[in-house]
Structure formats: structure tokens, C-alpha cells
Motif scaffolding. Sequence first.
Motif, mmCIF file in Angstrom:
data_model
loop_
_atom_site.group_PDB
_atom_site.id
_atom_site.type_symbol
_atom_site.label_atom_id
_atom_site.label_comp_id
_atom_site.label_asym_id
_atom_site.label_seq_id
_atom_site.Cartn_x
_atom_site.Cartn_y
_atom_site.Cartn_z
ATOM 1 N N GLY A 1 0.876 -1.159 0.000
ATOM 2 C CA GLY A 1 0.000 0.000 0.000
ATOM 3 C C GLY A 1 0.914 1.210 0.000
ATOM 4 N N VAL A 2 0.680 2.150 -0.903
ATOM 5 C CA VAL A 2 1.604 3.280 -1.054
ATOM 6 C C VAL A 2 0.850 4.605 -0.959
ATOM 7 C CG1 VAL A 2 3.259 4.400 -2.616
ATOM 8 C CG2 VAL A 2 3.154 1.907 -2.499
ATOM 9 N N LEU A 3 1.477 5.532 -0.237
ATOM 10 C CA LEU A 3 1.023 6.919 -0.169
ATOM 11 C C LEU A 3 2.119 7.771 -0.791
ATOM 12 C CD1 LEU A 3 -0.723 9.328 0.955
ATOM 13 C CD2 LEU A 3 0.707 9.180 2.992
ATOM 14 N N LEU A 4 1.763 8.557 -1.804
ATOM 15 C CA LEU A 4 2.691 9.472 -2.457
ATOM 16 C C LEU A 4 2.209 10.900 -2.240
ATOM 17 C CD1 LEU A 4 2.927 7.711 -5.954
ATOM 18 C CD2 LEU A 4 4.559 7.508 -4.073
ATOM 19 N N VAL A 5 3.141 11.799 -1.981
ATOM 20 C CA VAL A 5 2.835 13.223 -1.895
ATOM 21 C C VAL A 5 3.625 13.914 -2.995
ATOM 22 C CG1 VAL A 5 2.883 15.313 -0.484
ATOM 23 C CG2 VAL A 5 2.485 13.079 0.602
ATOM 24 N N TRP A 6 2.909 14.607 -3.849
ATOM 25 C CA TRP A 6 3.505 15.310 -4.983
ATOM 26 C C TRP A 6 3.356 16.812 -4.787
ATOM 27 C CZ3 TRP A 6 5.741 12.714 -9.160
ATOM 28 C CH2 TRP A 6 5.551 11.322 -9.167
ATOM 29 N N VAL A 7 4.329 17.563 -5.264
ATOM 30 C CA VAL A 7 4.259 19.019 -5.196
ATOM 31 C C VAL A 7 4.518 19.563 -6.601
ATOM 32 C CG1 VAL A 7 6.703 19.305 -4.548
ATOM 33 C CG2 VAL A 7 5.048 21.072 -3.947
ATOM 34 N N LYS A 8 3.772 20.594 -6.946
ATOM 35 C CA LYS A 8 3.953 21.192 -8.274
ATOM 36 C C LYS A 8 5.102 22.185 -8.190
ATOM 37 C CE LYS A 8 1.537 22.587 -12.309
ATOM 38 N NZ LYS A 8 0.264 22.850 -12.910
ATOM 39 N N ASN A 9 6.116 21.943 -9.018
ATOM 40 C CA ASN A 9 7.311 22.779 -9.066
ATOM 41 C C ASN A 9 7.387 23.361 -10.470
ATOM 42 O OD1 ASN A 9 9.767 23.991 -8.725
ATOM 43 N ND2 ASN A 9 10.905 22.115 -8.320
ATOM 44 N N GLY A 10 6.954 24.597 -10.625
ATOM 45 C CA GLY A 10 6.833 25.181 -11.968
ATOM 46 C C GLY A 10 5.696 24.502 -12.690
ATOM 47 N N LYS A 11 5.997 23.864 -13.824
ATOM 48 C CA LYS A 11 4.965 23.152 -14.579
ATOM 49 C C LYS A 11 4.968 21.660 -14.285
ATOM 50 C CE LYS A 11 4.766 26.334 -18.481
ATOM 51 N NZ LYS A 11 4.827 26.469 -19.929
ATOM 52 N N GLU A 12 5.965 21.193 -13.546
ATOM 53 C CA GLU A 12 6.133 19.764 -13.307
ATOM 54 C C GLU A 12 5.690 19.359 -11.904
ATOM 55 O OE1 GLU A 12 7.231 17.528 -15.616
ATOM 56 O OE2 GLU A 12 7.260 19.203 -17.038
ATOM 57 N N TRP A 13 5.106 18.181 -11.788
ATOM 58 C CA TRP A 13 4.804 17.582 -10.498
ATOM 59 C C TRP A 13 6.011 16.738 -10.099
ATOM 60 C CZ3 TRP A 13 0.745 18.667 -7.427
ATOM 61 C CH2 TRP A 13 -0.331 19.351 -7.993
ATOM 62 N N GLN A 14 6.494 16.949 -8.867
ATOM 63 C CA GLN A 14 7.634 16.192 -8.370
ATOM 64 C C GLN A 14 7.240 15.439 -7.109
ATOM 65 O OE1 GLN A 14 10.679 19.355 -8.034
ATOM 66 N NE2 GLN A 14 11.820 18.149 -9.544
ATOM 67 N N LEU A 15 7.831 14.263 -6.944
ATOM 68 C CA LEU A 15 7.574 13.436 -5.779
ATOM 69 C C LEU A 15 8.263 14.048 -4.566
ATOM 70 C CD1 LEU A 15 6.345 10.819 -4.638
ATOM 71 C CD2 LEU A 15 8.507 9.682 -5.230
ATOM 72 N N LEU A 16 7.483 14.404 -3.560
ATOM 73 C CA LEU A 16 7.998 15.008 -2.334
ATOM 74 C C LEU A 16 8.161 13.966 -1.228
ATOM 75 C CD1 LEU A 16 8.757 17.590 -0.754
ATOM 76 C CD2 LEU A 16 6.319 17.815 -0.189
ATOM 77 N N ALA A 17 7.207 13.024 -1.160
ATOM 78 C CA ALA A 17 7.263 12.012 -0.106
ATOM 79 C C ALA A 17 6.553 10.749 -0.566
ATOM 80 C CB ALA A 17 6.616 12.535 1.172
ATOM 81 N N ARG A 18 7.026 9.628 0.004
ATOM 82 C CA ARG A 18 6.413 8.335 -0.277
ATOM 83 C C ARG A 18 6.515 7.497 0.980
ATOM 84 N NH1 ARG A 18 8.550 2.639 -0.997
ATOM 85 N NH2 ARG A 18 7.428 1.754 -2.735
ATOM 86 N N GLN A 19 5.441 6.778 1.300
ATOM 87 C CA GLN A 19 5.478 5.807 2.387
ATOM 88 C C GLN A 19 4.746 4.567 1.937
ATOM 89 O OE1 GLN A 19 7.255 6.043 5.421
ATOM 90 N NE2 GLN A 19 6.855 3.869 5.135
ATOM 91 N N ALA A 20 5.371 3.425 2.174
ATOM 92 C CA ALA A 20 4.792 2.149 1.774
ATOM 93 C C ALA A 20 4.582 1.273 2.997
ATOM 94 C CB ALA A 20 5.713 1.434 0.778
ATOM 95 N N VAL A 21 3.556 0.426 2.926
ATOM 96 C CA VAL A 21 3.304 -0.585 3.955
ATOM 97 C C VAL A 21 3.006 -1.906 3.252
ATOM 98 C CG1 VAL A 21 2.429 1.042 5.683
ATOM 99 C CG2 VAL A 21 0.834 -0.028 4.089
ATOM 100 N N LYS A 22 3.429 -2.984 3.867
ATOM 101 C CA LYS A 22 3.149 -4.311 3.287
ATOM 102 C C LYS A 22 1.671 -4.627 3.466
ATOM 103 C CE LYS A 22 7.753 -6.026 4.006
ATOM 104 N NZ LYS A 22 8.642 -6.853 4.773
ATOM 105 N N VAL A 23 1.089 -5.228 2.430
ATOM 106 C CA VAL A 23 -0.304 -5.658 2.492
ATOM 107 C C VAL A 23 -0.340 -7.160 2.151
ATOM 108 C CG1 VAL A 23 -1.318 -3.414 1.976
ATOM 109 C CG2 VAL A 23 -0.766 -4.944 0.106
ATOM 110 N N PRO A 24 -1.320 -7.865 2.726
ATOM 111 C CA PRO A 24 -1.395 -9.318 2.458
ATOM 112 C C PRO A 24 -1.776 -9.624 1.025
ATOM 113 C CG PRO A 24 -3.089 -8.607 4.057
ATOM 114 C CD PRO A 24 -2.311 -7.407 3.649
#
Length: 151
Positions: free
Chosen positions: A128-151
Amino acid sequence: MKIFNAIKILFFLIIMSVIAPVAADAQQTPHIKDVANAVERLRQVMISADSVALDKIAADSLSYGHSSGKVQNKKEFIHSFTSGASVFTAIDFTGQTITISGNTAIVRHLLSAATNDAGKGPGTVKLGVLLVWVKNGKEWQLLARQAVKVP
């Protein structure tokens, strides 16, 4: 006459309560598509391990959390892919949701992948993944990611 004016005002408020959310959704739709495209680019560069593309897609202050609890900065994130420590041979995202607030986007999805990490050999992972993106100019960049194992 007062009742007629009150009815007109009430009618106007009802119409606005219906139109405003639809207009807000319509304004967000292009941004949601842009974020979805950025997520797809991330999927592709995680497989290709292209250092230039990884550098471009990651924000300078990236915080990349693994399901093991390990957290990497941008330099460590790029190195893990280019060194072979994290090797994805196939990645599939399902159940994706995207929420946008200003210049920040929150993406959630399930990641199912085939891996071949150095020293571990072929394997599979489901996260299971949570991504946080931030808009930098015209581009979206990955700011943060957290993953957890799922069955």
C-alpha cells in the motif's frame, strides 16, 4: 414581494451549491491527469532506473519511506535504483486515488511488483503506497512516499 425575493435568493443558493462543486471538479481534472501522468512516469523510471529521470521526478527534499521502515533522501533514493539494490522488473498500480489541494497532490494505490534486488534474486512485493507530490513550476515532483506491506 418579500417572499418572492426570498424564493429567488433561495433558488440562487441552491443552484450555486450544485454548480460550485462541479466547477471545482472541472478545474481539478487537468491537474489530476497531470498527477496521474507523473505517477506513470515514476512507475516507468522505477523500472528503467534512469538516473536523470529519477533526479527530475524527485523533489530535492524527497522523503522516500519503505515498508521496512527505512527512509531515504533523494540521493539515496536514486542510488538504490541505479546500484541495483532496488530492481523492479514489472510494476502495476491498482485502486489509485488522487486528491489535490493547491500545489500538493496526495496519491494512494496498491503496488504489485516483480523484483530482482541485488543479492536477493527474483521476488514479488505487494504494498500500500502513499505518495505526496508538489507542483514545481509546470512539473509535479515526488515530495514524499510511504509504503506498507499488504497481504
